[in-house]
Design a protein around this motif. Structure first.
Motif, PDB file in Angstrom:
ATOM      1  N   LYS A 121       1.004  10.747  11.848  1.00 29.16           N
ATOM      2  CA  LYS A 121       0.451  10.504  10.524  1.00 29.16           C
ATOM      3  C   LYS A 121       0.059   9.035  10.429  1.00 29.16           C
ATOM      4  O   LYS A 121       0.770   8.158  10.915  1.00 29.16           O
ATOM      5  N   GLY A 122      -1.067   8.775   9.802  1.00 31.45           N
ATOM      6  CA  GLY A 122      -1.514   7.408   9.625  1.00 31.45           C
ATOM      7  C   GLY A 122      -1.006   6.815   8.326  1.00 31.45           C
ATOM      8  O   GLY A 122      -1.021   7.474   7.277  1.00 31.45           O
ATOM      9  N   TYR A 123      -0.540   5.569   8.394  1.00 27.33           N
ATOM     10  CA  TYR A 123      -0.030   4.862   7.220  1.00 27.33           C
ATOM     11  C   TYR A 123      -0.833   3.572   7.026  1.00 27.33           C
ATOM     12  O   TYR A 123      -1.120   2.866   7.995  1.00 27.33           O
ATOM     13  N   VAL A 124      -1.155   3.277   5.774  1.00 26.22           N
ATOM     14  CA  VAL A 124      -1.834   2.036   5.404  1.00 26.22           C
ATOM     15  C   VAL A 124      -1.003   1.363   4.321  1.00 26.22           C
ATOM     16  O   VAL A 124      -0.604   2.011   3.345  1.00 26.22           O
ATOM     17  N   LEU A 125      -0.763   0.078   4.467  1.00 15.18           N
ATOM     18  CA  LEU A 125       0.117  -0.608   3.528  1.00 15.18           C
ATOM     19  C   LEU A 125      -0.220  -2.082   3.436  1.00 15.18           C
ATOM     20  O   LEU A 125      -0.936  -2.632   4.273  1.00 15.18           O
ATOM     21  N   ALA A 126       0.321  -2.693   2.373  1.00 10.02           N
ATOM     22  CA  ALA A 126       0.190  -4.121   2.108  1.00 10.02           C
ATOM     23  C   ALA A 126      -1.292  -4.506   1.976  1.00 10.02           C
ATOM     24  O   ALA A 126      -2.115  -3.694   1.600  1.00 10.02           O
ATOM     25  N   GLY A 127      -1.622  -5.759   2.269  1.00 11.27           N
ATOM     26  CA  GLY A 127      -2.973  -6.262   2.045  1.00 11.27           C
ATOM     27  C   GLY A 127      -3.068  -6.981   0.719  1.00 11.27           C
ATOM     28  O   GLY A 127      -2.054  -7.349   0.100  1.00 11.27           O
ATOM     29  N   ARG A 128      -4.296  -7.197   0.262  1.00 10.09           N
ATOM     30  CA  ARG A 128      -4.481  -7.899  -1.004  1.00 10.09           C
ATOM     31  C   ARG A 128      -5.786  -7.444  -1.663  1.00 10.09           C
ATOM     32  O   ARG A 128      -6.703  -6.957  -1.006  1.00 10.09           O
ATOM     33  N   THR A 129      -5.847  -7.610  -2.974  1.00  8.79           N
ATOM     34  CA  THR A 129      -7.120  -7.538  -3.664  1.00  8.79           C
ATOM     35  C   THR A 129      -7.809  -8.878  -3.417  1.00  8.79           C
ATOM     36  O   THR A 129      -7.478  -9.576  -2.462  1.00  8.79           O
ATOM     37  N   SER A 130      -8.721  -9.284  -4.261  1.00  3.22           N
ATOM     38  CA  SER A 130      -9.358 -10.583  -4.037  1.00  3.22           C
ATOM     39  C   SER A 130      -8.353 -11.729  -4.070  1.00  3.22           C
ATOM     40  O   SER A 130      -8.563 -12.759  -3.443  1.00  3.22           O
ATOM     41  N   SER A 131      -7.242 -11.550  -4.791  1.00  2.00           N
ATOM     42  CA  SER A 131      -6.274 -12.644  -4.893  1.00  2.00           C
ATOM     43  C   SER A 131      -4.819 -12.193  -4.902  1.00  2.00           C
ATOM     44  O   SER A 131      -3.932 -13.014  -4.673  1.00  2.00           O
TER      45      SER A 131
END
Length: 336
Positions: A307-317
């Protein structure tokens, strides 16, 4: 793996709207929100998987560059593990790969310098140990970089692309038995940074990224010795298969399920939620259900139990700490 990157990359001011195509294919798949990270929200982290456990660490939380690490399984949730040692600089935009049950993390940016050091995580002991830094045979040539991609083939680790102030395309192979780096054939396409990489069937695939403020549309595979050009990821042919391609982007994530590659999130003219599936047999892409979380850049991804998981990151700020699992064959459910 990959991915990983820095806070000043692809800044965009507004969230991209989720667009739909008229085809049925992009309605296939379902994103399910799962347990958020116990760690601080962050972008430009790294992730890797060893056995039945996923690991994530480093990155930038909007104020500080980080060295902490966490592990995750669906059954046990999140647990903090040993931080990178004090001798290892804090960092974002690093890269990571796994060889024989050991995780390797290196390069990146510490808010002052680009880095070339590498550290090996041994899950049996929970210890981090230094390995040979990413080093050119000529000591006058620095290989320090950020925003590179990495992968594992045939028991060796590989680092390619990135930026040292200018975009790069050199490729380096790490031999864990000899603890040494050897230069391999340079990446076959244009120089770039902020790309993604994934491995299917003994080949690594490197795609997306940017250089000179231009999103790159070329696509290559690598077998450990040679790079092979694949079909472009934008509409550049006289055939119909690529008419709706909307894959080019930077600072995205990639993961693999059932021998198909997936690219999601990232930035182009704005933040993107589009998710694309790559079939290496046909060398073609199909749009799948848009990522259903907040549009983001600088996220990380991993594959766990197919299964693929995507997490964290940011919006523009704003850094994020939520996590989503992708079910490619399920029907969309707006309630999960």
């Amino acid at each position: 793996m990959q991915i990983a990157r820095h806070y000043g990359w692809i800044l965009v001011g507004l969230l991209a709207a989720c667009s739909k195509s008229d085809s049925d294919d992009d309605e296939t798949g379902n994103w399910v929100e799962v347990q958020e990270m116990s760690a601080k929200p962050r972008s430009e982290a790294v992730s890797f998987v060893i056995g039945d456990t996923a690991y994530i660490g480093t990155g930038y939380d909007g104020e500080k560059y980080l060295r902490d690490f966490w592990k995750y399984t669906p059954a046990r949730g999140w647990t903090q593990i040993t931080d990178l040692p004090p001798a290892a600089p804090v960092r974002s935009s690093a890269t990571a790969f796994v060889i024989n049950g050991i995780g390797y993390v290196g390069t990146g940016y510490d808010n002052r310098d680009r880095l070339n050091d590498f550290w090996a995580y041994h899950p049996a002991t929970g210890a981090w140990k230094p390995i040979k830094p990413l080093t050119h045979p000529n000591p006058a040539i620095s290989l320090a970089r950020r925003d590179a991609v990495s992968f594992t083939l045939n028991g060796k680790g590989y680092v390619t692309t990135g930026t040292d102030g200018s975009a790069l395309k050199d490729t380096w192979e790490y031999d864990p038995v000899k603890d040494e780096w050897n230069e391999k054939q340079s990446f076959g396409g244009s120089k770039r940074h902020e790309a993604v990489a994934f491995v299917i069937g003994g080949k690594a695939y490197v795609v997306t990224g940017t250089n000179n403020n231009e999103l790159k549309n070329d696509f290559y595979s690598f077998d450990g010795e040679n790079w092979e050009k694949l079909k472009n990821i934008s509409n550049t042919s006289d055939l119909d298969y690529d008419n709706d391609y909307d894959i080019v982007r930077t600072n995205a994530v990639a993961f693999v399920m059932n021998n198909k590659g997936y690219v999601a999130t990232g930035s182009k003219s704005g933040l993107s939620t589009h998710c694309w599936e790559y079939d290496p047999v046909a060398d073609q892409w199909t749009q799948r259900r848009d990522f259903e979380g907040t549009a983001r850049t600088g996220a990380v991804a991993f594959t766990f139990a197919n299964k693929g998981y995507v997490l964290a990151g940011r919006t523009s700020s704003m850094p994020l700490d939520d996590m989503f699992r992708f079910e490619p064959d399920q029907e969309y459910d707006e309630n999960d």
